[in-house]
Write a protein that holds these residues in place. Sequence first.
Motif, PDB file in Angstrom:
ATOM      1  N   UNK A 521      49.277  30.762  47.677  1.00 14.97           N
ATOM      2  CA  UNK A 521      48.155  30.007  48.301  1.00 14.97           C
ATOM      3  C   UNK A 521      47.065  30.895  48.468  1.00 14.97           C
ATOM      4  N   UNK A 522      47.752  30.893  48.073  1.00 11.86           N
ATOM      5  CA  UNK A 522      46.647  31.858  48.021  1.00 11.86           C
ATOM      6  C   UNK A 522      46.691  32.637  49.317  1.00 11.86           C
ATOM      7  N   UNK A 523      46.586  33.935  49.245  1.00  9.09           N
ATOM      8  CA  UNK A 523      46.558  34.772  50.423  1.00  9.09           C
ATOM      9  C   UNK A 523      45.870  36.062  50.062  1.00  9.09           C
ATOM     10  N   UNK A 524      45.661  36.951  51.005  1.00  9.32           N
ATOM     11  CA  UNK A 524      45.016  38.210  50.712  1.00  9.32           C
ATOM     12  C   UNK A 524      45.956  39.357  50.946  1.00  9.32           C
ATOM     13  N   UNK A 525      45.898  40.395  50.109  1.00  9.43           N
ATOM     14  CA  UNK A 525      46.687  41.592  50.346  1.00  9.43           C
ATOM     15  C   UNK A 525      45.813  42.790  50.015  1.00  9.43           C
ATOM     16  N   UNK A 526      45.869  43.794  50.851  1.00 15.66           N
ATOM     17  CA  UNK A 526      45.047  44.979  50.644  1.00 15.66           C
ATOM     18  C   UNK A 526      45.867  46.005  49.900  1.00 15.66           C
ATOM     19  N   UNK A 527      45.425  46.392  48.737  1.00 10.62           N
ATOM     20  CA  UNK A 527      46.141  47.378  47.946  1.00 10.62           C
ATOM     21  C   UNK A 527      45.743  48.776  48.368  1.00 10.62           C
ATOM     22  N   UNK A 528      46.613  49.742  48.058  1.00  7.46           N
ATOM     23  CA  UNK A 528      46.400  51.123  48.472  1.00  7.46           C
ATOM     24  C   UNK A 528      45.454  51.812  47.499  1.00  7.46           C
ATOM     25  N   UNK A 529      44.160  51.595  47.666  1.00  2.00           N
ATOM     26  CA  UNK A 529      43.208  52.164  46.736  1.00  2.00           C
ATOM     27  C   UNK A 529      42.894  53.618  47.035  1.00  2.00           C
ATOM     28  N   UNK A 544      44.029  36.891  37.183  1.00  3.65           N
ATOM     29  CA  UNK A 544      42.697  37.203  36.676  1.00  3.65           C
ATOM     30  C   UNK A 544      42.314  38.620  37.071  1.00  3.65           C
ATOM     31  N   UNK A 545      41.517  39.269  36.226  1.00  4.96           N
ATOM     32  CA  UNK A 545      40.972  40.600  36.517  1.00  4.96           C
ATOM     33  C   UNK A 545      39.481  40.434  36.759  1.00  4.96           C
ATOM     34  N   UNK A 546      39.002  40.861  37.917  1.00  4.20           N
ATOM     35  CA  UNK A 546      37.625  40.593  38.329  1.00  4.20           C
ATOM     36  C   UNK A 546      36.673  41.750  38.048  1.00  4.20           C
ATOM     37  N   UNK A 552      30.888  49.104  39.662  1.00  8.17           N
ATOM     38  CA  UNK A 552      30.887  49.681  41.004  1.00  8.17           C
ATOM     39  C   UNK A 552      31.532  48.688  41.965  1.00  8.17           C
ATOM     40  N   UNK A 553      32.453  49.146  42.816  1.00  8.05           N
ATOM     41  CA  UNK A 553      33.095  48.278  43.800  1.00  8.05           C
ATOM     42  C   UNK A 553      32.932  48.886  45.182  1.00  8.05           C
ATOM     43  N   UNK A 554      32.837  48.023  46.175  1.00  8.36           N
ATOM     44  CA  UNK A 554      32.787  48.435  47.564  1.00  8.36           C
ATOM     45  C   UNK A 554      34.113  48.142  48.237  1.00  8.36           C
ATOM     46  N   UNK A 555      34.345  48.746  49.355  1.00 10.51           N
ATOM     47  CA  UNK A 555      35.560  48.477  50.121  1.00 10.51           C
ATOM     48  C   UNK A 555      35.622  46.989  50.450  1.00 10.51           C
ATOM     49  N   UNK A 556      36.751  46.367  50.165  1.00 11.78           N
ATOM     50  CA  UNK A 556      36.927  44.953  50.445  1.00 11.78           C
ATOM     51  C   UNK A 556      36.661  44.051  49.263  1.00 11.78           C
ATOM     52  N   UNK A 557      36.121  44.606  48.173  1.00  8.02           N
ATOM     53  CA  UNK A 557      35.867  43.793  46.990  1.00  8.02           C
ATOM     54  C   UNK A 557      37.184  43.388  46.324  1.00  8.02           C
ATOM     55  N   UNK A 558      37.231  42.142  45.833  1.00  9.30           N
ATOM     56  CA  UNK A 558      38.392  41.665  45.090  1.00  9.30           C
ATOM     57  C   UNK A 558      38.336  42.235  43.688  1.00  9.30           C
ATOM     58  N   UNK A 559      39.404  42.921  43.272  1.00  6.13           N
ATOM     59  CA  UNK A 559      39.429  43.515  41.937  1.00  6.13           C
ATOM     60  C   UNK A 559      40.288  42.713  40.963  1.00  6.13           C
ATOM     61  N   UNK A 560      41.275  41.998  41.489  1.00  4.40           N
ATOM     62  CA  UNK A 560      42.066  41.099  40.646  1.00  4.40           C
ATOM     63  C   UNK A 560      42.815  40.124  41.533  1.00  4.40           C
ATOM     64  N   UNK A 561      43.361  39.087  40.905  1.00  7.12           N
ATOM     65  CA  UNK A 561      44.148  38.076  41.615  1.00  7.12           C
ATOM     66  C   UNK A 561      45.574  38.143  41.082  1.00  7.12           C
ATOM     67  N   UNK A 562      46.520  38.300  41.998  1.00  9.91           N
ATOM     68  CA  UNK A 562      47.926  38.452  41.646  1.00  9.91           C
ATOM     69  C   UNK A 562      48.708  37.258  42.173  1.00  9.91           C
ATOM     70  N   UNK A 563      49.462  36.599  41.293  1.00 10.70           N
ATOM     71  CA  UNK A 563      50.326  35.505  41.727  1.00 10.70           C
ATOM     72  C   UNK A 563      51.702  36.054  42.043  1.00 10.70           C
ATOM     73  N   UNK A 564      52.189  35.778  43.257  1.00 10.18           N
ATOM     74  CA  UNK A 564      53.525  36.194  43.671  1.00 10.18           C
ATOM     75  C   UNK A 564      54.160  35.052  44.423  1.00 10.18           C
TER      76      UNK A 564
END
Length: 600
Positions: A521-529, A544-546, A552-564
């Motif tokens: 359902x989407x949900x949010x997860x913070x990866x260890x960048x 999807x890969x965003x 250039x990315x900032x902290x909090x930017x979505x970089x990809x969507x992972x289905x789990x």
Amino acid sequence: MFRKVLVANRGEIAVRVMRACEELGIRTVAVYSEADKHAGHVRYADEAYNVGPARAADSYLDQDAVLEAARKADADAIHPGYGFMAENAAFAERVSESECTWIGPPPEAMERLGEKTKARRVMDAAGVPVVPGTTDPIEDPSEVEAFAEEHGYPVAIKAEGGGGGRGMKIVEHADEIEEQYQAAKREGEAYFDNDSIYLERYLDSPRHIEVQIVADHHGNVRHLGERDCSLQRRHQKVIEEGPSPALSDDLRERIGAAARKGIAGTDYTNAGTVEFLVEGGEFYFLEVNTRIQVEHPVTEEITGIDIVKEQLRVAAGEEIGFTQEDVEIDGHAMEFRINAENAANDFAPATGHLSTYDPAGGIGVRVDDAVRQGDDIGGDYDSMIAKLIVHAGDREECLARAERALREFDIEGFHTVIPFHRLMVTDERFTAGTHTTNYLDEELDPERIDRAVERWGPEASADDDGDEDEEVSERAFTVEVNGKRFEVNLEERGAPAIPTGTGGGNAGGRMERPDAVTGDDEGGTVAAGEGERIDAEMQGTILSVEVAAGDEVDAGDVVLVLEAMKMENDVVAESGGTVSEVLVSEGESVDMGDPLIVLE
């Protein structure tokens, strides 16, 4: 009655159907993916057939593979359970044209009522109140904006084949239209092989009420009372109960009559559920689920009617053996979905080794599951591992019994939502029965969930496998011949115990009748960048890969969507930087800890 039934599903619902078959003297056939070769439903069945790799689209959703398994097994009927192909009219048609009987509604009725816009037209014609919305699929985001101008925000964009919140996106403002439009289409395609979408006015604070119906080939339609599914998180049902604490006797009677009226005359047979939204003393048709529901045990407990057996009898041409007047509601029941999720981490899916599994028991307590202690829980499928169903004389006693049962239910090895459920059965709003569908998302303080998980969450290490020096060790040898799975179990005395396998599905424990012979359902997860590398925090598939190299990315930017576990999870960067490498692509499967993105 049928001789042999193939269950085109997995997990607890597959075992639930097989148990009903067994009591009716019907032999059972399981299908399984590579990830599920040791799963509970495979262990339980009389025989089992491999239908493909872990990805559902290549196994459980592979119509040719499932039909070929039925042919090999010489099955004379197919039961779809829920999810996967349970509401796929095209698959139902193929089954009906084969040597097998489809245990479900006729394909024409599924087509008419299973697709939401068609169902709305049917119910509107029958005089059942319908939520304002489109009666045809939409083809362009501009139609969302036009609908919002007429009916106002928020607007629900919903997948035609969706259900349980899958494929539904809520648009609060005009600048969200494009993103949510595409997300709804993507989910519809991924989960239901149908990217067609439509619109509805989104009701802000409704109750979600559904009516269980059963119809036979002799013109009989019965309803078995209602279930209240209002406690939801992101449109996913969490706790279901029956009867509803929110309905007056008059409203209950009108909703039940509307459900029967809407189904009558549609040539619908077998089990189904008519869902309604209730707000301000009025009710509106939502959708028809042309299948068995996850929460069907609630109705079974308060009516004493085995709905799966009724499905089998109706599909075999038998007449319903009870009148509407015979249906009596006895007491109160609740169902708690036991999901492998960490409620304190935005309900993120959890995986791991089931080092302890000791379900609750006692009077009025039922557990539907397909796992055993020692199993491995992977992230390939839905996060639900069991259902706890509690029945008592009234709602107050049911809540007290549920509190006791949840306290008894012992699971170790990974997070589950049991601490969240323990919180809810003492929550003032829920115990008063005044909650609505937005209570969890908009009103409940998240810190209360965090404290519940801290207090009642897993304490033992997931690596604790117990004593490995048993005097008697069991070795299981698995052989596949022409795609059919066979197991041979040997006991060795005085030999060291064999470590539990890690074959994705459920590798330990046993769920096997003494006379069973299991084949293969989407949900949010913070990866260890940390400004350098972003890793996967869970097993899943890249939707999807965003970003691309050089972005250039900032902290909090979505970089990809992972289905789990059938949920979309936004993977975000913890710190900013420049993307130097993208290590994955759309459609690729990843494991926990796999590198996804490199930043510099």
